[in-house]
Design an enzyme around this catalytic site. Structure first.
Site, short mmCIF file in Angstrom:
data_model
loop_
_atom_site.label_atom_id
_atom_site.label_comp_id
_atom_site.label_asym_id
_atom_site.label_seq_id
_atom_site.Cartn_x
_atom_site.Cartn_y
_atom_site.Cartn_z
N TYR A 191 25.90 7.10 5.19
CA TYR A 191 24.76 7.96 5.53
C TYR A 191 25.24 9.33 5.98
O TYR A 191 26.20 9.44 6.75
CB TYR A 191 23.94 7.33 6.65
CG TYR A 191 23.10 6.15 6.20
CD1 TYR A 191 22.15 6.30 5.20
CD2 TYR A 191 23.25 4.91 6.78
CE1 TYR A 191 21.36 5.23 4.79
CE2 TYR A 191 22.48 3.82 6.39
CZ TYR A 191 21.53 4.00 5.38
OH TYR A 191 20.77 2.94 4.98
N LYS B 233 26.29 -16.04 32.16
CA LYS B 233 25.00 -15.42 31.83
C LYS B 233 25.13 -14.60 30.54
O LYS B 233 26.24 -14.34 30.08
CB LYS B 233 24.57 -14.51 33.00
CG LYS B 233 25.57 -13.39 33.29
CD LYS B 233 25.32 -12.74 34.64
CE LYS B 233 26.33 -11.62 34.85
NZ LYS B 233 26.27 -11.07 36.19
C1 LIG Z 1 27.55 -10.97 36.64
C2 LIG Z 1 27.85 -11.38 38.01
C3 LIG Z 1 29.14 -11.78 38.37
C4 LIG Z 1 30.33 -11.62 37.45
O1 LIG Z 1 30.78 -10.28 37.54
P1 LIG Z 1 31.99 -9.69 36.67
O2 LIG Z 1 32.08 -8.29 37.12
O3 LIG Z 1 31.60 -9.84 35.26
O4 LIG Z 1 33.20 -10.49 37.00
C5 LIG Z 1 29.33 -12.29 39.63
N1 LIG Z 1 28.30 -12.37 40.52
C6 LIG Z 1 27.06 -11.97 40.21
C7 LIG Z 1 25.98 -12.06 41.22
C8 LIG Z 1 26.79 -11.44 38.96
O5 LIG Z 1 25.56 -11.01 38.67
#
Ligand SMILES: *Cc1c(COP(=O)(O)O)cnc(C)c1O
Length: 371
Positions: A272, A62
């Site tokens: 800046y 994601k």
């Molecule tokens: C993002 C997510 C993961 C991965 O988690 P990490 O802490 O990045 O390993 C796994 N399961 C769900 C439901 C998530 O939203």
């Protein structure tokens, strides 16, 4: 005669025609690149898969593969052996569905309307059903194999334990029954409570595979593994628990080109608000990376870059598109040369106060992403 001369003069209003997209020349590679260590990414997946025991590791891709580029990371993860992938939004699918078996892709947010359902059905991906409302939408749109998220204590998104008896939930054709840990990166009593609730849900709702652990959850023990684990952060070099230190390798290497080199004198300010003032004559350089690229303001005066094995500090405020570095120890560096930001995630998080997750997902669109 005068009119002949007149004709040779190009009227000021004549412009080059606007080029249609297909005719535009390719832009050059540019002054920013995100080097992905594909070997490290493959090794991290294999390490996490191995630490998952008899369960198989999926991959959370994601947020554009946690900022690294989903199109880049998915083929590498597949090559490593990964078969299941998770995104959050339906809008994240076009980048990756051509690269993997859609039946092994889970969309964590689930459907919110019939259009989402129709899209999932058309692509053949699985929505993760998070509520009786989503279960009804999915069934009304034809349904089919899906995943479910049970909320066992994070109180964020997922079916409440008390809704497991809901008729629409029970009628689902569930591939992965999952839950998500709230405190996997800590030694919290909630971990065991959630694990037990997830075990209970497994006895109530029929399913093909069960899944609980994210990256940190994998090292909580085999009781957390089920059939599939869901690492994200640690695939990309994040270390959420000490058990993963020395096992997970850095994957992301942000690199920027030097746009300009200059000399400044005692008393000259940099950037800046002139927050850095030279206390000696100095040679400094400006690199093409700023907060719009995810090198946020919190790196001001704290960043380190490396070039030719030398560590060079950043000076003054980070600007939108540029950061200034101290070239005292690297007199050989010239305009057009490249430097690499030190971006070891645990250290970068300690230096900036950003989370390891944020340090990845904030990396901007202007980096070229090749591996
Ligand atoms: C993002 C997510 C993961 C991965 O988690 P990490 O802490 O990045 O390993 C796994 N399961 C769900 C439901 C998530 O939203």
């Amino acid at each position: 005669m005068a009119s002949g001369v007149f004709l040779l003069v190009r009227p000021k209003t004549l412009r080059r025609p606007i080029l249609p997209d297909a005719l535009q020349p390719e832009p050059p590679a540019g002054a920013l690149r995100l080097e992905l260590d594909s070997h490290a990414l493959r090794c991290n997946w294999k390490t996490l898969d191995c630490l998952s025991g008899t369960a198989r590791a999926a991959a959370a891709v994601k947020a554009d593969g946690y900022g690294l580029g989903a199109r880049q990371v998915v083929p590498i993860l597949r090559e490593a052996g990964c078969e299941d992938f998770l995104v959050a939004h339906f809008s994240e699918l076009p980048d990756i569905v051509g690269l993997i078996d859609p039946a092994r892709v889970s969309v964590l947010h689930g459907p919110l309307n019939p259009q989402d359902v129709a899209y999932a059905v058309a692509l053949g991906v699985k929505p993760v059903i998070n509520s009786p409302f989503q279960a009804r939408l999915w069934r009304a749109g034809g349904g089919g194999a899906c995943d479910v998220m049970i909320d066992t204590g994070i109180n964020r998104l997922g079916i409440a334990m008390s809704d497991l008896g809901d008729a629409d939930i029970r009628a689902l054709d569930v591939d992965i029954l999952m839950s998500h840990l709230a405190c996997a990166d800590e030694d919290s009593a909630l971990n065991e409570l959630q694990r037990k609730a997830w075990e209970e849900a497994r006895t109530i709702l029929s399913h093909v595979r069960a899944s609980l652990a994210n990256s940190a959850g994998i090292v909580l023990g085999s009781g957390y593994h089920g059939d599939m684990t869901r690492p994200g952060l640690s695939l990309y070099g994040g270390i959420p628990r000490p058990e993963l230190a020395n096992r997970i390798e850095q994957v992301v290497h942000p690199q920027a080109a030097l746009l300009q080199v200059r000399s400044i004198d005692v008393g000259d300010g940099v950037g800046y608000s002139s927050t850095f003032i030279a206390d000696r004559p100095m040679r400094i350089g400006t690199i093409a990376m700023g907060y719009a690229d995810g090198f946020l303001h919190c790196w001001s005066d704290k960043g380190l870059v490396t070039a030719g094995g030398k560590r060079l500090r950043t000076l003054g405020r980070v600007s939108m598109d540029m950061t200034v570095i101290d070239l005292t120890d690297a007199p050989e560096l010239a305009e057009g040369d490249w430097v690499e930001a030190e971006y070891d995630l645990p250290n970068a998080a300690a230096a900036t106060g950003l989370s390891q997750y944020e340090l990845l997902t904030v990396l901007g669109k202007r980096f070229s992403r090749n591996c």
